[in-house]
Design an enzyme around this catalytic site. Structure first.
Site, PDB file in Angstrom:
ATOM      1  N   ARG A 149      45.507 -35.729 -37.515  1.00  7.16           N
ATOM      2  CA  ARG A 149      45.962 -35.094 -38.885  1.00  7.16           C
ATOM      3  C   ARG A 149      47.057 -34.245 -38.741  1.00  7.16           C
ATOM      4  O   ARG A 149      47.934 -34.280 -39.593  1.00  7.16           O
ATOM      5  CB  ARG A 149      44.845 -34.541 -39.712  1.00  7.16           C
ATOM      6  N   ALA A 180      24.405 -38.792 -36.909  1.00  3.49           N
ATOM      7  CA  ALA A 180      23.909 -37.397 -37.235  1.00  3.49           C
ATOM      8  C   ALA A 180      22.329 -37.381 -36.413  1.00  3.49           C
ATOM      9  O   ALA A 180      21.217 -37.680 -36.859  1.00  3.49           O
ATOM     10  CB  ALA A 180      23.266 -37.582 -38.887  1.00  3.49           C
ATOM     11  N   CYS A 188      20.499 -34.956 -36.211  1.00  6.46           N
ATOM     12  CA  CYS A 188      19.170 -34.338 -37.007  1.00  6.46           C
ATOM     13  C   CYS A 188      18.542 -35.092 -37.746  1.00  6.46           C
ATOM     14  O   CYS A 188      17.402 -34.756 -38.474  1.00  6.46           O
ATOM     15  CB  CYS A 188      20.186 -33.022 -37.761  1.00  6.46           C
ATOM     16  N   TYR A 201      19.974 -15.367 -61.954  1.00  4.37           N
ATOM     17  CA  TYR A 201      18.555 -15.234 -62.531  1.00  4.37           C
ATOM     18  C   TYR A 201      18.476 -16.075 -63.750  1.00  4.37           C
ATOM     19  O   TYR A 201      19.098 -15.945 -64.528  1.00  4.37           O
ATOM     20  CB  TYR A 201      18.419 -13.628 -62.598  1.00  4.37           C
TER      21      TYR A 201
END
Length: 436
Positions: A21, A40, A42, A418
């Site tokens: 790039r 991947a 994982c 919250y």
């Protein structure tokens, strides 16, 4: 400019993409010892459990995409066995490639201790898609008893997914606790969760070898024999750097390549990134080795930028990780009590049980939070959280606080989100900080 990258997964291909790039004239060659690029790792345990339905889903970009779309000379079945730092070339059994700049991103491999009988069929390690597909081929309907050796990340994830496909699982750990990245008393929650799902725990038990006729039938330990139709060994990983022994590249005692903040080694024009390299630990203030995909992608991206002359430093890690284990989420960041003691810091811990949302809102879940902090400076040193819900967002707050070297009291001042379905008016980590 000739850029050569050894390794075609997270770190290597993150670097390659930055190079193409940023430098339109770059000639990029990537050398992968296997046949699959950019996948991947994982996700592999969830392929075993059927949660991920196909190994193709784990491949981010295949080799043809790198070749045809990005113009990268992406080679497969190219295992580099020698690096000539003087003449700037790398070679294998039947190839040689010259470089102007070289990135070593060879990752790590599972450790298989030298146990008797480890060459029997039915004994597996898990690191690649091919490893996982070989395991799946052995996990037939006739297989009932699976023994997992090792209670770290991979071991725990494999245990959960094996139970998911109705296997009877025995987990063998030579120490007194699973998940040693947690404090020992918190690990009891992990033990209880395993037992509640029918997992047989064999703690303080050391593997000596395996028995069987061609195919494994038993795991032999210092306390007897354990029936096993299939065995998974998950005792850790080691950096893939043995081919660098005669290069003069400086290595960490565990074999990882020593790099600075710009992924540079001590040899000019040679860089390293990912699971084969060290990572700077911001809390320990020294190089460490924590092989995770997040670090590999970041280090690879930075290496690519540095190699094309757009330097950006790697800011280091704080030791954050998270793991799903049945109905629990296990997360930690910074240092555990055991690690703090090794560092020699004076410290205190504060631990509370809290709820992930407002107590009056339907279905609140309990979480246990432990914060460790420096006694003299009150600087936050680490956090551990175990619970059923809301753990992930709290650990990320603590990771951010550690990155910026916040004091434990400053957690109370954070403006955290919250609303009753998401939190109490005081977030659990703020409640913990107030108890110090």
């Amino acid at each position: 400019m000739r850029y050569v990258i050894i390794g075609g997964d997270a770190a290597g291909m993150s670097a390659a993409m930055q190079i193409v790039r940023q430098d339109q004239e770059a000639k990029v060659t990537t050398l992968e010892m296997g046949v699959i690029y950019s996948y991947a790792q994982c996700g592999l345990p969830y392929l075993v459990g059927g949660i991920v339905d196909s190994s193709d889903s784990l491949i981010a970009r295949d080799v043809e995409t790198f070749r045809n779309k990005y113009g990268i000379d992406a080679r497969v079945n190219h295992e580099v066995k020698h690096v000539d730092t003087e003449h700037k070339r790398v070679s294998g059994d039947d190839f040689e490639v010259e470089y102007d700049k070289l990135l070593i991103a060879t990752g790590a491999s599972p450790i298989m201790p030298p146990w008797d009988g480890s060459d029997l069929k039915g004994i597996h390690t898990i690191k690649t898609i091919q490893d996982t597909e070989a395991l799946l081929a052995d996990l037939t309907e006739d297989v009932r008893h699976v023994v997992v050796i090792g209670g770290g990340y991979i071991g725990l994830e494999m245990v959960e997914n094996l139970v998911e496909i109705s296997k009877q699982v025995t987990l063998v750990q030579r120490g007194s606790q699973l998940a040693t990245i947690f404090d020992e008393d918190l690990a009891e929650k992990i033990h209880d969760e395993a037992k509640s799902h029918g997992v047989e725990l064999r703690l303080n038990e050391s593997v000596k070898g395996f028995k069987g006729e061609n195919y494994v039938s038993h795991v032999v330990t210092d306390k007897g024999n354990i029936k096993a139709d299939v065995v998974i060994v998950a005792t850790g990983v080691k950096p893939n750097t043995s081919f660098l022994q005669d290069t003069g590249i400086h290595l960490h005692p565990n074999g990882a390549i020593k790099v600075n903040h710009f992924m540079e080694t001590n040899i000019e024009d040679i860089y390293a990134a990912g699971d084969c390299a060290t990572q700077y630990h911001r809390v320990k203030k020294r190089d460490d080795y924590i092989p995770l995909g997040t670090h590999a992608n970041k280090q690879g991206r930075i290496a690519g930028l540095v190699m094309v002359g757009k330097p950006k430093p790697f800011q280091g890690v704080v030791g954050t990780s998270i793991l799903k284990f049945f109905n629990l989420t296990l997360a930690r960041t910074g240092l555990s009590s055991r690690e703090i003691e090794k560092q020699g810091y004076p410290y205190q811990t504060v631990t509370i049980d809290s709820r992930d949302i407002a107590g009056y809102y339907p279905t609140p879940e309990q979480m246990t939070i432990r914060l460790c902090y420096h006694t003299e400076t009150e600087q936050l040193l680490g956090g551990q959280i175990i619970g059923k819900a809301g753990v992930d967002k709290r650990i990320d707050v603590l990771a951010t606080a550690l990155f910026h070297e916040m004091r434990i009291g400053e957690l109370e001042d954070l403006d955290l989100a919250y609303a009753p379905p998401y939190n109490g008016v005081w977030d659990p980590i703020q409640q913990t900080a107030r108890r110090r």
